[in-house]
Design an enzyme around this catalytic site. Structure first.
Site, PDB file in Angstrom:
ATOM      1  N   ASP A   1      43.616 -24.614  31.178  1.00 59.28           N
ATOM      2  CA  ASP A   1      44.188 -23.332  30.721  1.00 59.28           C
ATOM      3  C   ASP A   1      45.097 -24.372  31.984  1.00 59.28           C
ATOM      4  OD1 ASP A   1      44.936 -20.444  31.791  1.00 59.28           O
ATOM      5  OD2 ASP A   1      43.884 -21.352  33.327  1.00 59.28           O
ATOM      6  N   SER A   2      45.553 -24.675  33.205  1.00 69.52           N
ATOM      7  CA  SER A   2      46.296 -24.720  33.842  1.00 69.52           C
ATOM      8  C   SER A   2      46.097 -26.901  34.007  1.00 69.52           C
ATOM      9  CB  SER A   2      46.174 -24.734  36.188  1.00 69.52           C
ATOM     10  OG  SER A   2      45.204 -25.516  36.241  1.00 69.52           O
TER      11      SER A   2
HETATM   12  P1  IMP Z   1      42.609 -25.122  34.620  1.00 70.26           P
HETATM   13  O1  IMP Z   1      41.855 -25.686  35.839  1.00 70.26           O
HETATM   14  O2  IMP Z   1      43.494 -23.899  34.737  1.00 70.26           O
HETATM   15  O3  IMP Z   1      42.132 -25.857  33.516  1.00 70.26           O
HETATM   16  O4  IMP Z   1      40.844 -24.198  34.174  1.00 70.26           O
HETATM   17  C1  IMP Z   1      40.513 -24.522  34.285  1.00 70.26           C
HETATM   18  C2  IMP Z   1      38.744 -23.917  33.791  1.00 70.26           C
HETATM   19  O5  IMP Z   1      39.345 -22.044  33.901  1.00 70.26           O
HETATM   20  C3  IMP Z   1      38.452 -23.667  32.425  1.00 70.26           C
HETATM   21  O6  IMP Z   1      36.710 -24.464  32.162  1.00 70.26           O
HETATM   22  C4  IMP Z   1      37.326 -22.321  32.210  1.00 70.26           C
HETATM   23  O7  IMP Z   1      36.070 -22.497  33.303  1.00 70.26           O
HETATM   24  C5  IMP Z   1      38.197 -21.363  33.116  1.00 70.26           C
HETATM   25  N1  IMP Z   1      39.232 -20.617  32.445  1.00 70.26           N
HETATM   26  C6  IMP Z   1      39.991 -20.419  32.195  1.00 70.26           C
HETATM   27  N2  IMP Z   1      40.980 -19.701  31.094  1.00 70.26           N
HETATM   28  C7  IMP Z   1      40.121 -19.491  31.300  1.00 70.26           C
HETATM   29  C8  IMP Z   1      39.970 -17.938  30.387  1.00 70.26           C
HETATM   30  O8  IMP Z   1      41.210 -17.752  29.086  1.00 70.26           O
HETATM   31  N3  IMP Z   1      38.587 -17.412  29.718  1.00 70.26           N
HETATM   32  C9  IMP Z   1      37.416 -17.817  30.697  1.00 70.26           C
HETATM   33  N4  IMP Z   1      37.053 -18.863  31.408  1.00 70.26           N
HETATM   34  C10 IMP Z   1      38.893 -19.454  31.640  1.00 70.26           C
END
Ligand code: IMP
Ligand code: MG
Length: 178
Positions: free
Chosen positions: A102-103
């Site tokens: 995601d981020s």
């Molecule tokens: P990041 O650090 O923002 O890239 O977040 C990654 C983590 O957030 C992933 O491993 C997921 O566990 C959670 N995540 C991000 N987007 C979603 C979503 O749309 N649904 C459920 N979990 C999410």
């Protein structure tokens, strides 16, 4: 449970086909190498299990648990390690197995953390990628699907620990989390 979905994005068949493809490519790329899959708990469990069954070379599995979300649907930007690796990865070829980027904050942190353990190589295999949401730059070697910016659940992905056991991936209705 399925009634809380606005739409099914990826059904079981599409997931299985893509994961089989990924397993084949990974098996080829890591032939003759000591491969360790590091799953990021808990979202990656389904993907990890299905991907591993499609890898035809010897490989080991290990897990890490990190938290950056709590029960919210937006990242807080702070990553905490809840569970570290069980085994040493020095000199091994490590592939991080993640459900969704995601981020990018979680994986960026994990990449730096695992790199400090001196693996022979370190790459990422993620099932889903939401490029619109990226806040930090990350190189993803193996990617399943690029997905739009909706909150997704199922096949390991949760909202407040629910929906992980759905066999497909879908868009959660906004009224469920708003
Ligand atoms: P990041 O650090 O923002 O890239 O977040 C990654 C983590 O957030 C992933 O491993 C997921 O566990 C959670 N995540 C991000 N987007 C979603 C979503 O749309 N649904 C459920 N979990 C999410
Ligand atoms: Mg995750």
């Amino acid at each position: 449970m399925i009634g809380d979905l606005k739409e099914i994005l990826l059904d079981e068949k599409r997931l299985a086909e893509k994961i089989a493809e990924m397993g084949e490519i990974i098996s080829r790329d890591y032939e003759e190498k000591e491969l360790v899959l590091v799953g990021v708990l808990k979202g990656s469990v389904m993907f990890m299990a299905d991907l591993m069954k499609r890898i035809t070379i010897p490989c080991c599995m290990d897990f890490m648990a990190v938290s950056s979300y709590g029960a919210a649907t937006e990242t807080t930007g702070v990553v905490r390690i809840l569970k570290d690796l069980d085994y040493q990865i020095e000199g091994k070829h490590v592939l991080i197995v993640e459900d969704i980027i995601d981020s990018g904050v979680t994986l960026k942190y994990l990449m730096e953390y695992l790199n400090s353990r001196k693996p022979a190589s370190l790459e990422i295999a993620c099932l889903l990628n939401k490029p619109e949401r990226r806040r930090v730059e990350i190189g993803v070697k193996y990617q399943g699907f690029e997905v739009p910016d909706y909150f997704l659940v199922g096949y390991g992905l949760d909202f407040a620990e629910k929906y992980r056991n759905l066999p497909c991936i879908g868009i959660l209705k906004e009224e469920v989390y708003k």
